[in-house]
Write a protein that holds these residues in place. Sequence first.
Motif, short mmCIF file in Angstrom:
data_model
loop_
_atom_site.label_atom_id
_atom_site.label_comp_id
_atom_site.label_asym_id
_atom_site.label_seq_id
_atom_site.Cartn_x
_atom_site.Cartn_y
_atom_site.Cartn_z
N LYS A 221 42.92 39.89 32.51
CA LYS A 221 43.08 40.68 33.72
C LYS A 221 41.51 40.69 34.50
O LYS A 221 40.60 40.68 33.70
N TYR A 230 42.05 48.10 39.52
CA TYR A 230 42.61 46.93 38.76
C TYR A 230 43.09 45.62 39.95
O TYR A 230 43.53 46.08 40.95
N GLU A 232 44.64 42.14 39.21
CA GLU A 232 45.51 41.27 38.83
C GLU A 232 45.46 40.72 37.32
O GLU A 232 44.35 40.94 36.75
N THR A 233 46.67 40.16 36.77
CA THR A 233 46.68 39.74 35.48
C THR A 233 46.90 38.35 35.48
O THR A 233 47.84 37.79 36.43
N GLU A 270 44.94 30.66 42.44
CA GLU A 270 45.98 31.25 41.34
C GLU A 270 46.55 29.90 40.46
O GLU A 270 47.78 29.75 40.41
#
Length: 477
Positions: A221, A230, A232-233, A270
């Motif tokens: 994370k 937070y 992203e995971t 990503e």
Amino acid sequence: MDLRASDEDPYQSGSENENETPAEKRLRLAQMYLEGVKTSLAAGEYDAAEIDKELISARLKQDVLEHSGKIHLFVADSQYDFEILPISLRTRGHRFTVTTAVASEDGKFLYTAGKEGSIIKWDLHTGKKLFTTYKKRSVKGKQKVDPDGHTDEIWTLALSSDGKYLASGGKDRVIGVWDVENTDGISWVKGFTGHRDSISCLAFRKSSQQLFSGSYDRTVKLFDLSVMGYVETLFGHQDFVMSIDSLRGETAVTCGGRDRTVRYWKIVDETQLVFRGGGLSKLRDLLEGGAFEGMDDESEKPREKEQKTYVEGSMEVVCMIDETTFLSGGDSGSISLWSMQKKKPIYVQALAHGLHETMSEERGTITSPRWITAIGSLRYSDLFASGSWDGQIKLWKLDQKLKSFSLVGCVNAPGVINSIQLLSVPKGITYSWGETKKGSVLLVAGVGQEARMGRWIVIKGSGSFNGSLSFIFLPRT
């Protein structure tokens, strides 16, 4: 003059420098540097004699190298004599095994965590304890109140580059964020509870407040502490995420225990690159450009093995050297050198910390490798250190072509080495327990009688203790 990066981060996605060419980037950095020189002269910080003494071209080259993300400090051979015993500081204060120890980049403070659930802040100048946080009692029931601290063992710590925030995690599945700017104390800021299992590793992105976390729930994370939120995971690992590291770029490297992979995460894109460790099958080795085990590529004649090797069942630790080169260690006792350009290790040092012998009534003496329990590097340099439970921390140097590494020294460290950190001692920092010079290197290790996440190893006697060790390596005069 302050050569630290400006507020504008060349690695930040979506910046106005995203499409600039390498030549334009060099020009921009040169202009930034010269503006800094003008500002310093206007403020009267430097005189002409000092400017003449330090060549501007050499300082500009160093500034560009620091932002290039490439290894550029080749100091292991030229500057340090590791055969001379270093000055050391030993701290004690935890009841149980110390799982991790981290020092601030300004060289002023040391933070240690233990299995009893406490965090201790130390003054590195004197070696004295400044503050202790203790384990909180968990509250169960319908009216559950989140405690302002940890309720179980603490396994990992990470400190932001600016020394403002300390992050902690462990068996209670909470990532704790502490404000440590106060000279004496530590104050709880926030607890993140997104992970579904124990927190095994934490790492701050260098020169930012982005925090990466790895967990037994097999996820990574990302948090942004500038807004306490937070982000992203990241999914991909098939087993516990055992170790994580990050440098200046928006990337991170993790290792996944018994899935035997190291993963290089590109946050902006990503995407992830997967590097597979462990034993290779003959077919896979051949398809990836290697040779059959025991056969030479050209003559295909059996070759003699130099030493016995063991199959790697778990990858335990990982450490970045620069933005494209990193190291891993596992339960086979091997240290592997990796590059983004190849899917196979560039170089493997087998049995880096030797063999461990145990007695069995049925089989007699059984030998097994001491696995690598900790590894740490001096950022962007050719120097790194590794630890196990053989009573030594070993220091290694990379060759200039980054194709291999070799042993350059050892320091005594009885017990299980659970964490290692290497950093340069900033100019002007002094310690009452040891001499420092310009270019000194500080090595900090968390030491215990057990492994940080279990009791697979229990070392008692032979000088083992629960605490931290700090060593100062002085440059040659």
